[in-house]
Design a protein around this motif. Sequence first.
Motif, PDB file in Angstrom:
ATOM      1  N   ARG A  53       6.187  38.862  15.959  1.00 27.41           N
ATOM      2  CA  ARG A  53       6.582  39.312  17.022  1.00 27.41           C
ATOM      3  C   ARG A  53       6.326  41.023  17.513  1.00 27.41           C
ATOM      4  N   ALA A  54       6.401  42.267  18.582  1.00 24.49           N
ATOM      5  CA  ALA A  54       6.454  42.919  18.422  1.00 24.49           C
ATOM      6  C   ALA A  54       7.993  43.512  18.339  1.00 24.49           C
ATOM      7  N   ASP A  55       7.806  44.739  16.891  1.00 19.62           N
ATOM      8  CA  ASP A  55       8.630  45.328  16.517  1.00 19.62           C
ATOM      9  C   ASP A  55       9.316  44.296  15.267  1.00 19.62           C
ATOM     10  N   LEU A  56       8.919  43.474  14.711  1.00 20.27           N
ATOM     11  CA  LEU A  56       9.711  43.296  14.285  1.00 20.27           C
ATOM     12  C   LEU A  56       8.664  43.448  12.358  1.00 20.27           C
ATOM     13  N   GLY A  57       9.965  43.879  11.173  1.00 19.22           N
ATOM     14  CA  GLY A  57       9.747  44.360   9.967  1.00 19.22           C
ATOM     15  C   GLY A  57      10.159  43.449   9.439  1.00 19.22           C
ATOM     16  N   ASP A  75      14.037  42.642   9.840  1.00 19.80           N
ATOM     17  CA  ASP A  75      14.380  43.873  10.517  1.00 19.80           C
ATOM     18  C   ASP A  75      13.913  43.696  12.352  1.00 19.80           C
ATOM     19  N   TYR A  76      14.839  44.010  13.447  1.00 21.13           N
ATOM     20  CA  TYR A  76      14.978  43.840  14.531  1.00 21.13           C
ATOM     21  C   TYR A  76      15.778  43.755  15.359  1.00 21.13           C
ATOM     22  N   ALA A  77      15.848  44.457  16.145  1.00 22.81           N
ATOM     23  CA  ALA A  77      16.511  44.872  17.256  1.00 22.81           C
ATOM     24  C   ALA A  77      17.946  45.509  16.592  1.00 22.81           C
ATOM     25  N   GLY A  78      17.177  46.304  15.411  1.00 17.92           N
ATOM     26  CA  GLY A  78      18.769  47.659  15.126  1.00 17.92           C
ATOM     27  C   GLY A  78      19.513  46.760  13.812  1.00 17.92           C
ATOM     28  N   GLN A 166      19.679  38.945  20.065  1.00 18.49           N
ATOM     29  CA  GLN A 166      18.085  38.692  20.622  1.00 18.49           C
ATOM     30  C   GLN A 166      18.173  38.538  18.368  1.00 18.49           C
TER      31      GLN A 166
END
Length: 200
Positions: A53-57, A75-78, A166
């Motif tokens: 998914r987008a913005d997932l490390g 790493d996701y959603a801060g 999230q």
Amino acid sequence: MSQTPDPSAFSDDAADRPKSAPVDREDAGPFDEAEANAVRPYVDLGGVKIVPRADLGLRLEVEEESQRIVAVALDYAGSTLQVQPFAAPRTSGLWHEIREQIVEQIQRQGGAAQSVEGPLGPEVRAEIPSPEGGRLARFVGVDGPRWFLRGVISGQAAADPEAAAQVEELFRSIVVVRGTTPMPPRDLIPLHVPANAGTV
């Protein structure tokens, strides 16, 4: 998160404990490999599969001495969600006993921890001592068919409801691949580097 308790270190004197999982686990996850969407793309890490998914490390945590992968950090959603899949008995659960052990271990380290009812079922909410001061963390766990999936949530999702929702959805989208190899309960299901790591 190397100071977080390791389920494999705990005793096996509570084999009759019931499984702990959301009532809708089979429909909403975390999923067993047999329940996963066969046409959905996944990042294959061996013992777990992750939906890209987008913005997932994605980071793999490696044990220095053995060089084996011991956890997956997302790493996701801060926030950071560390996950580990373990072998488990077919009929009884691990989470109730492990949760009690986590509370005891954090308290022995000088931190504060309590077991509460959360969106994924019983969880441990803790403040763990660190050089920078107390670090908030949530320990979540789900007993599946012949596996147990543990998650440690830190960062914004440890306290902020929007970020928490999230990260909880991310945890529930994980697929656990138990495999057919006989394994003692609490053994870590092997993890490996994904062939398509660049697509996460």
